[in-house]
Design an enzyme around this catalytic site. Structure first.
Site, PDB file in Angstrom:
ATOM      1  N   ASP A  82      46.193  -7.099  16.795  1.00  0.00           N
ATOM      2  CA  ASP A  82      46.779  -8.541  16.510  1.00  0.00           C
ATOM      3  C   ASP A  82      45.506  -9.493  16.351  1.00  0.00           C
ATOM      4  O   ASP A  82      46.228 -10.226  15.878  1.00  0.00           O
ATOM      5  CB  ASP A  82      48.279  -7.668  17.340  1.00  0.00           C
ATOM      6  CG  ASP A  82      49.087  -8.678  16.625  1.00  0.00           C
ATOM      7  OD1 ASP A  82      49.116  -8.491  15.341  1.00  0.00           O
ATOM      8  OD2 ASP A  82      49.652  -9.480  17.570  1.00  0.00           O
ATOM      9  N   CYS A 102      55.578 -10.857   7.188  1.00  0.00           N
ATOM     10  CA  CYS A 102      54.756 -10.542   8.109  1.00  0.00           C
ATOM     11  C   CYS A 102      55.954 -11.155   9.485  1.00  0.00           C
ATOM     12  O   CYS A 102      56.031 -10.754  10.717  1.00  0.00           O
ATOM     13  CB  CYS A 102      53.051 -10.908   8.183  1.00  0.00           C
ATOM     14  SG  CYS A 102      52.703 -10.269   9.673  1.00  0.00           S
ATOM     15  N   TYR A 135      58.127  -9.617  12.284  1.00  0.00           N
ATOM     16  CA  TYR A 135      58.432  -9.020  13.379  1.00  0.00           C
ATOM     17  C   TYR A 135      59.713 -10.128  14.740  1.00  0.00           C
ATOM     18  O   TYR A 135      59.548  -9.772  15.057  1.00  0.00           O
ATOM     19  CB  TYR A 135      56.866  -9.882  13.814  1.00  0.00           C
ATOM     20  CG  TYR A 135      55.473  -9.423  14.299  1.00  0.00           C
ATOM     21  CD1 TYR A 135      55.452  -9.005  15.324  1.00  0.00           C
ATOM     22  CD2 TYR A 135      54.552  -9.121  13.347  1.00  0.00           C
ATOM     23  CE1 TYR A 135      54.120  -8.222  15.166  1.00  0.00           C
ATOM     24  CE2 TYR A 135      53.723  -7.615  13.150  1.00  0.00           C
ATOM     25  CZ  TYR A 135      53.468  -7.425  14.332  1.00  0.00           C
ATOM     26  OH  TYR A 135      52.510  -6.656  14.149  1.00  0.00           O
ATOM     27  N   TYR A 183      58.454 -12.259  20.615  1.00  0.00           N
ATOM     28  CA  TYR A 183      59.129 -11.975  19.049  1.00  0.00           C
ATOM     29  C   TYR A 183      61.025 -11.762  19.089  1.00  0.00           C
ATOM     30  O   TYR A 183      61.157 -12.449  18.286  1.00  0.00           O
ATOM     31  CB  TYR A 183      58.706 -10.654  18.824  1.00  0.00           C
ATOM     32  CG  TYR A 183      57.684 -10.579  18.402  1.00  0.00           C
ATOM     33  CD1 TYR A 183      56.610 -11.694  17.614  1.00  0.00           C
ATOM     34  CD2 TYR A 183      56.456  -9.751  19.100  1.00  0.00           C
ATOM     35  CE1 TYR A 183      54.952 -11.578  17.593  1.00  0.00           C
ATOM     36  CE2 TYR A 183      54.561  -9.948  19.314  1.00  0.00           C
ATOM     37  CZ  TYR A 183      54.213 -10.803  18.272  1.00  0.00           C
ATOM     38  OH  TYR A 183      53.221 -11.351  18.018  1.00  0.00           O
ATOM     39  N   GLU A 221      51.632  -3.609   5.834  1.00  0.00           N
ATOM     40  CA  GLU A 221      52.114  -4.152   7.231  1.00  0.00           C
ATOM     41  C   GLU A 221      53.016  -2.835   7.965  1.00  0.00           C
ATOM     42  O   GLU A 221      52.690  -2.571   8.909  1.00  0.00           O
ATOM     43  CB  GLU A 221      53.603  -4.978   7.571  1.00  0.00           C
ATOM     44  CG  GLU A 221      52.835  -6.473   7.600  1.00  0.00           C
ATOM     45  CD  GLU A 221      52.175  -6.267   9.128  1.00  0.00           C
ATOM     46  OE1 GLU A 221      52.699  -5.899  10.166  1.00  0.00           O
ATOM     47  OE2 GLU A 221      51.906  -8.356   9.118  1.00  0.00           O
TER      48      GLU A 221
END
Length: 617
Positions: free
Chosen positions: A107, A213, A217, A244, A286
């Site tokens: 990541d 993305c 998330y 998140y 993703e």
């Protein structure tokens, strides 16, 4: 039989409504009738908002703005991400620490690519406010990198050790940086961007590749956070989830979407198509990233992979579980359209039929009677004492009343003669053109094509005519489905109006279900098997509960009311899977799924079933 009267007649000269996927469908469940028709579409989802409302909580987005529309359009990819083994284990808190360490290391490469992409996008923006907004987004990424540094310390990741980039990470980062550099199909080469306006397009394209993305998330954080409770204070990945699901990250995702909307507002249709393709590609990459995370532990998902050694018996209802329209509306439509319009046209027919006008009136009467009596029957069931806990026997007894009602409703249909004179070829043609729920046929096709999977597919339906169902599945290349339904009787391919009555009540369905499973046991008495039932109405309730896994698709309120009255729990599928994963260990010997538990799992799209059962292609 749940039957519906067509609210709008089609041109008498053809069965156009039945043959075109772009026309208005005259159908409504009788106990949810509205004045407006339902539109039939090959891509009509079971629910029109982002197909998660009965299972997953989607962060709010504006459906009118471009980012909101794209998020809804590509929600299938979102499901494949959240149902990935990695995501399920992370949410459950039993993801192995080595796997999480590797994820964090990968990541970091993502975030560095984001920071560089924002830098390039800011250079392309020609508005000071836009440059500032992009700069703020880059600062958020840098803050996220600092958070990852704390993860490195918490989980003893050696930051001085060079971690190689895996192929899934590389595909996304290369895609993102190529986009931010202007290397986009349909866009001028970077050195040929002559005007500030042309450069601004590159900034918009970059946001198109970043936004999915960010939104994904934000969605994962919110969903995982909603599953945490006070007992999860020691959840090993709570810090990741808190980040998140935080207001700050949710605001950052919203800011990214708002900026994409602003930068794209003056774009042409072709340019918006480019953004859509970039958005979709980013979502796909993703999904691949989540599924590329190496797991060395047992997982609940995907279901069929984990039960590949078992026999699988998969059942589904048909009307409004698999279909957008109810089969009774289609059969009524055929009957009315093909009925004689006057005495002269009726003469010489093989079977004496009602005139079209009389047939329409009769269908109206039958529809009205069914609606009124059904509501009375449900209310009568609900007037009984509410169960303190799951009461299967009490439910069975109560549904005998509904079974009697359904049989009597079929008696009225047969005695009325409304089903006389239908041509078998018209029925099959209508079935071939019947629009199924988005993703339904894909699930069946994938199951049948999966190697080393010993699976049976059965459809249990109240439908009056099994030929209609068989034609619908055959048109989708799914001929191996066993159809258990009622059947028309024919004389030289013309229906007599009689029905061979096999499955017309909840009790009948449950009997058929048990009989099929018993036959399977007799044939393979030493081999274990797993049963799955997918349905949407009260008529499916007993089968849903008997199955090892009962999945409720966009259920009617009657199903929930009756089920809850007898102690049935309705649990969003993802939430249920996370709970199962918490209990799933190397030592787990028996299946996590057992019938008659009193728990049913809710989904709002076939894509969710696909993600859970089959996983990413």
């Amino acid at each position: 039989m749940r039957f519906l009267f067509p609210t709008r007649l089609i041109n008498n000269s053809s069965l156009g409504l039945l043959r075109s996927p772009h026309t208005t469908a005259p159908i409504r469940s009788l106990w949810f009738r509205t004045k407006s028709p339902v539109f039939r579409s090959a891509t009509t989802p079971i629910m029109t908002a982002v197909a998660f409302s009965s299972s997953l909580s989607i962060p709010p987005t504006s459906e009118e703005a471009l980012p909101g529309k794209l998020w809804i359009k590509f929600n299938r990819e979102c499901l494949f991400s959240i149902y990935s083994p990695f995501a399920v284990c992370l949410a459950a808190g039993n993801l192995k620490i080595d796997t999480f360490r590797q994820y964090i290391a990968q990541d970091v490469h993502f975030l560095k690519a984001f920071a560089h992409a924002y830098e390039l996008a800011a250079d392309c923006a020609d508005d000071d406010d836009d440059k500032l907004a992009i700069s703020d987004l880059r600062k958020s990424v840098m803050e996220e990198l600092k958070m990852h540094d704390s993860f490195v310390q918490d989980w003893d990741l050696d930051i001085n050790k060079e971690v190689s980039v895996n192929s899934a990470t590389l595909r996304y980062t290369e895609f993102l940086l190529a986009t931010a550099s202007g290397k986009v199909e349909g866009c001028k080469a970077p050195g040929m961007l002559d005007t500030p306006f042309e450069k601004t397009k590159v900034a918009a394209y970059t946001l198109g590749a970043v936004t999915p993305c960010m939104r994904l998330y934000a969605f994962l954080g919110k969903e995982f956070g909603s599953l945490l409770d006070l007992s999860d204070v020691n959840h090993p990945y709570k810090k990741w989830i808190d980040n998140y699901s935080s207001d700050a990250f949710q605001a950052s995702a919203k800011q990214t979407e708002d900026l994409l909307e602003k930068l794209s507002v003056s774009m042409t249709g072709e340019e918006l198509d480019i953004i859509e393709k970039l958005y979709q590609q980013a979502m796909k990459l993703e999904v691949e990233f989540f599924h590329a995370q190496p797991l060395a532990q047992p997982t609940i998902v995907p279901l069929l992979k984990n039960h590949s050694k078992d026999d699988l018996v998969i059942f589904s209802d048909f009307d409004l579980t698999c279909t957008v329209v109810d089969s009774s509306a289609i059969l009524a439509e055929i009957a009315i359209v093909t009925a004689p319009k006057d005495e002269q046209s009726r003469s010489g027919q093989q079977i004496h039929r009602m005139l079209s006008s009389d047939l329409k009136n009769t269908w109206n009467l039958l529809s009205k009677q069914y609606t009124e009596h059904y509501e009375e029957c449900i209310e009568s069931i609900l007037n009984k004492k509410k169960a303190d806990k799951f009461d299967y026997e009490g439910l069975c007894k109560a549904l005998e009343q509904l079974s009697d009602f359904e049989k009597e409703a079929n008696n009225r249909v047969i005695e009325s003669g409304v089903l006389k004179g239908l041509n078998l070829e018209d029925i099959k043609r209508a079935g071939e053109r019947l629009i199924l729920q988005d993703g339904c046929i894909n699930v069946f096709q994938k199951i049948l094509k999966t190697e080393n999977l010993n699976a049976e597919l059965h459809v249990l339906s109240y439908c009056w005519c099994g030929d209609l169902i068989r034609a619908a599945f055959s048109a989708g290349g799914v001929d191996a489905v066993e159809v258990h339904a009622n059947e028309f009787t024919f004389e030289e391919s013309i229906s007599t109006g009689e029905i061979e009555r096999k499955v017309e009540s909840p009790i009948n369905k449950a009997q058929q279900f048990k009989s099929i499973l018993q036959n399977r046991k007799n044939e393979n008495n030493k081999k274990s098997f797993l049963s799955v039932y997918i349905g949407d109405s009260v008529g499916d309730l007993l089968c849903l509960l008997e199955a090892d896994i009962g999945i409720v698709v966009s259920s009617s309120s009657s199903l929930r009311r009756v089920g809850s009255h007898f102690g049935v729990s309705f649990v969003p599928l993802f939430s249920g899977i996370v709970q199962k994963q918490k209990q799933h260990t190397e030592e787990s010997s028996s299946s996590a799924w057992k019938g008659l538990s009193g728990t049913l799992y809710t989904v709002s799209s076939w894509a969710e079933i696909h993600s859970f059962a089959l996983g990413w292609e």
